[in-house]
Design a protein around this motif. Structure first.
Motif, PDB file in Angstrom:
ATOM      1  N   ARG A   1     -16.208  79.980  53.098  1.00  0.00           N
ATOM      2  CA  ARG A   1     -16.224  80.470  54.491  1.00  0.00           C
ATOM      3  C   ARG A   1     -16.194  81.998  54.521  1.00  0.00           C
ATOM      4  O   ARG A   1     -16.919  82.630  55.284  1.00  0.00           O
ATOM      5  N   TYR A   2     -15.348  82.589  53.666  1.00  0.00           N
ATOM      6  CA  TYR A   2     -15.301  84.064  53.626  1.00  0.00           C
ATOM      7  C   TYR A   2     -16.638  84.622  53.142  1.00  0.00           C
ATOM      8  O   TYR A   2     -17.104  85.649  53.633  1.00  0.00           O
ATOM      9  N   MET A   3     -17.248  83.915  52.170  1.00  0.00           N
ATOM     10  CA  MET A   3     -18.504  84.410  51.613  1.00  0.00           C
ATOM     11  C   MET A   3     -19.631  84.351  52.646  1.00  0.00           C
ATOM     12  O   MET A   3     -20.495  85.235  52.672  1.00  0.00           O
TER      13      MET A   3
ATOM     14  N   PHE B   1      -9.846  87.471  64.622  1.00  0.00           N
ATOM     15  CA  PHE B   1      -8.760  86.817  65.359  1.00  0.00           C
ATOM     16  C   PHE B   1      -8.297  85.591  64.572  1.00  0.00           C
ATOM     17  O   PHE B   1      -9.122  84.855  64.028  1.00  0.00           O
ATOM     18  N   GLY B   2      -6.986  85.369  64.566  1.00  0.00           N
ATOM     19  CA  GLY B   2      -6.448  84.227  63.810  1.00  0.00           C
ATOM     20  C   GLY B   2      -6.627  84.459  62.323  1.00  0.00           C
ATOM     21  O   GLY B   2      -6.989  83.559  61.573  1.00  0.00           O
ATOM     22  N   CYS B   3      -6.336  85.688  61.895  1.00  0.00           N
ATOM     23  CA  CYS B   3      -6.619  86.112  60.511  1.00  0.00           C
ATOM     24  C   CYS B   3      -5.647  85.504  59.513  1.00  0.00           C
ATOM     25  O   CYS B   3      -5.902  85.525  58.315  1.00  0.00           O
TER      26      CYS B   3
ATOM     27  N   VAL C   1      -6.005  90.384  64.027  1.00  0.00           N
ATOM     28  CA  VAL C   1      -5.136  89.970  65.133  1.00  0.00           C
ATOM     29  C   VAL C   1      -4.691  88.530  64.897  1.00  0.00           C
ATOM     30  O   VAL C   1      -5.530  87.656  64.637  1.00  0.00           O
ATOM     31  N   ASP C   2      -3.395  88.305  64.949  1.00  0.00           N
ATOM     32  CA  ASP C   2      -2.876  86.934  64.866  1.00  0.00           C
ATOM     33  C   ASP C   2      -1.676  86.853  65.801  1.00  0.00           C
ATOM     34  O   ASP C   2      -0.948  87.832  65.981  1.00  0.00           O
ATOM     35  N   ILE C   3      -1.493  85.680  66.377  1.00  0.00           N
ATOM     36  CA  ILE C   3      -0.376  85.505  67.312  1.00  0.00           C
ATOM     37  C   ILE C   3       0.954  85.482  66.564  1.00  0.00           C
ATOM     38  O   ILE C   3       2.008  85.735  67.144  1.00  0.00           O
TER      39      ILE C   3
ATOM     40  N   GLY D   1      -1.072  89.523  68.474  1.00  0.00           N
ATOM     41  CA  GLY D   1      -1.645  89.358  69.806  1.00  0.00           C
ATOM     42  C   GLY D   1      -2.419  88.065  69.901  1.00  0.00           C
ATOM     43  O   GLY D   1      -2.617  87.374  68.892  1.00  0.00           O
ATOM     44  N   SER D   2      -2.844  87.735  71.106  1.00  0.00           N
ATOM     45  CA  SER D   2      -3.583  86.481  71.331  1.00  0.00           C
ATOM     46  C   SER D   2      -5.002  86.768  71.782  1.00  0.00           C
ATOM     47  O   SER D   2      -5.241  87.657  72.610  1.00  0.00           O
ATOM     48  N   ILE D   3      -5.911  85.964  71.284  1.00  0.00           N
ATOM     49  CA  ILE D   3      -7.315  86.062  71.683  1.00  0.00           C
ATOM     50  C   ILE D   3      -7.480  85.777  73.184  1.00  0.00           C
ATOM     51  O   ILE D   3      -8.498  86.124  73.778  1.00  0.00           O
TER      52      ILE D   3
ATOM     53  N   CYS E   1     -13.915  84.581  63.838  1.00  0.00           N
ATOM     54  CA  CYS E   1     -12.860  83.574  64.067  1.00  0.00           C
ATOM     55  C   CYS E   1     -13.082  82.436  63.076  1.00  0.00           C
ATOM     56  O   CYS E   1     -13.924  81.553  63.303  1.00  0.00           O
ATOM     57  N   ILE E   2     -12.355  82.471  61.977  1.00  0.00           N
ATOM     58  CA  ILE E   2     -12.496  81.453  60.924  1.00  0.00           C
ATOM     59  C   ILE E   2     -11.405  80.409  61.123  1.00  0.00           C
ATOM     60  O   ILE E   2     -10.211  80.730  61.015  1.00  0.00           O
ATOM     61  N   GLU E   3     -11.814  79.162  61.412  1.00  0.00           N
ATOM     62  CA  GLU E   3     -10.863  78.055  61.586  1.00  0.00           C
ATOM     63  C   GLU E   3      -9.742  78.426  62.568  1.00  0.00           C
ATOM     64  O   GLU E   3      -8.575  78.156  62.317  1.00  0.00           O
TER      65      GLU E   3
HETATM   66  N1  SAM Z   1      -8.700  82.680  59.535  1.00  0.00           N
HETATM   67  C1  SAM Z   1      -7.713  82.162  58.607  1.00  0.00           C
HETATM   68  C2  SAM Z   1      -8.274  82.197  57.203  1.00  0.00           C
HETATM   69  O1  SAM Z   1      -9.450  82.388  57.038  1.00  0.00           O
HETATM   70  O2  SAM Z   1      -7.486  82.017  56.273  1.00  0.00           O
HETATM   71  C3  SAM Z   1      -7.282  80.763  58.949  1.00  0.00           C
HETATM   72  C4  SAM Z   1      -6.852  80.592  60.375  1.00  0.00           C
HETATM   73  S1  SAM Z   1      -5.394  79.633  60.593  1.00  0.00           S
HETATM   74  C5  SAM Z   1      -5.931  78.050  60.243  1.00  0.00           C
HETATM   75  C6  SAM Z   1      -5.171  79.741  62.335  1.00  0.00           C
HETATM   76  C7  SAM Z   1      -4.452  81.012  62.731  1.00  0.00           C
HETATM   77  O3  SAM Z   1      -4.663  81.232  64.124  1.00  0.00           O
HETATM   78  C8  SAM Z   1      -2.948  80.958  62.524  1.00  0.00           C
HETATM   79  O4  SAM Z   1      -2.554  82.023  61.686  1.00  0.00           O
HETATM   80  C9  SAM Z   1      -2.370  81.108  63.935  1.00  0.00           C
HETATM   81  O5  SAM Z   1      -1.171  81.858  63.975  1.00  0.00           O
HETATM   82  C10 SAM Z   1      -3.510  81.836  64.647  1.00  0.00           C
HETATM   83  N2  SAM Z   1      -3.525  81.698  66.120  1.00  0.00           N
HETATM   84  C11 SAM Z   1      -3.190  80.612  66.857  1.00  0.00           C
HETATM   85  N3  SAM Z   1      -3.363  80.862  68.163  1.00  0.00           N
HETATM   86  C12 SAM Z   1      -3.834  82.138  68.267  1.00  0.00           C
HETATM   87  C13 SAM Z   1      -4.195  82.969  69.355  1.00  0.00           C
HETATM   88  N4  SAM Z   1      -4.120  82.539  70.625  1.00  0.00           N
HETATM   89  N5  SAM Z   1      -4.640  84.226  69.108  1.00  0.00           N
HETATM   90  C14 SAM Z   1      -4.714  84.669  67.827  1.00  0.00           C
HETATM   91  N6  SAM Z   1      -4.379  83.923  66.752  1.00  0.00           N
HETATM   92  C15 SAM Z   1      -3.937  82.680  66.965  1.00  0.00           C
END
Ligand code: SAM
Length: 239
Positions: free
Chosen positions: A7-9, A30-32, A53-55, A91-93, A108-110
């Motif tokens: 996915r990163y690649m 987002f959601g890093c 950015v991650d919550i 922060g939140s998306i 936005c990965i997963e």
């Molecule tokens: N992108 C990551 C990776 O490649 O390893 C995996 C993502 S992980 C499965 C989901 C992430 O989304 C979690 O770290 C969670 O805290 C974050 N998250 C959940 N709700 C969010 C929001 N509203 N805004 C930003 N991040 C959020």
């Protein structure tokens, strides 16, 4: 490589693609989570800003070592002609933050499958109505593939998933976005090879890549809001 690396690649390939001609300089993920994408963005000498950015501020604090310059970064600083700034925000998306306004790429990965519908509903507005990047990449599981997993007692691949989509569901979501934001087109792809004989199920992960049709910078609509909390700012050495 394992699926999560693939996915990163895929993201790296999109960002490093020669079609951009150096115009992808600022990237936000987002959601890093554990900041693992950085390793795949850092070698690109055109990038001047990577924002994460991650919550969950804890996960950023625990992993911030991954975005710190190493001795090697000092040794090769002559290769870098531009500054590279890395920012970590809690922060939140779902929220607008004016500091996201000049981003060329949103990743936005997963992430989306972890969002409740009220937050998910805000994602298109934040990304395409507010930030308006040149490119946006979303990956999410392909639920059609789940029949290949041995454990059928679990509803989803991860207990925190709020949904998992078929390829058609992902397409419906993405197509509704480009209907609302006609400045964008979308392409779909799969990540992870399909095992022999199961081609009709698609790949393990699916990806939607949105491209802005007009590459000229659109005027930013400042909101005056900066709700994300800056946890760390790192400046890389350069020539
Ligand atoms: N992108 C990551 C990776 O490649 O390893 C995996 C993502 S992980 C499965 C989901 C992430 O989304 C979690 O770290 C969670 O805290 C974050 N998250 C959940 N709700 C969010 C929001 N509203 N805004 C930003 N991040 C959020």
């Amino acid at each position: 490589p394992p699926l999560y690396i693939q996915r990163y690649m895929v993201v790296q390939e999109i960002i490093d693609h020669p079609i951009w001609n150096g115009s992808i300089k600022k990237i936000v993920e987002f959601g890093c989570a554990e900041l693992n994408l950085f390793f795949y963005l850092k070698p690109n000498p055109q990038i001047t800003n990577v924002t994460f950015v991650d919550i969950d501020s804890n996960i950023l604090e625990l992993n911030n070592g991954k975005v710190m310059p190493t001795n090697y970064d000092y040794l090769i600083s002559g290769n870098r002609k531009h500054p590279l700034e890395v920012n970590l925000y809690a922060g939140s998306i779902a929220d607008f933050d004016d500091r996201m306004l000049d981003m060329d790429a949103v990743i936005c990965i997963e992430l989306i499958e972890h969002l409740y519908s009220d937050v998910l509903d805000k994602v298109p507005l934040t990304v395409f109505g507010f930030i308006k990047p040149k490119v946006a990449v979303f990956t999410t599981p392909n639920v059609e593939y789940n029949v290949l997993f041995p454990d059928t007692t679990q509803k989803f691949r991860h207990p925190d998933h709020k949904f998992e989509w078929s390829r058609n569901e992902m397409k419906e979501w993405a197509n509704s976005i480009i209907t609302t934001y006609p400045d964008y087109t979308v392409e779909f792809d799969g990540i992870g090879l399909d095992p022999i004989g199961t081609k009709d199920l698609g790949c393990c992960s699916q990806v939607a890549i949105f491209y802005r049709k007009n590459m000229e910078a659109s005027p930013a609509n400042l909101t005056g809001f900066k709700p994300y909390k800056l946890l760390k700012r790192i400046n890389y050495p350069y020539e």
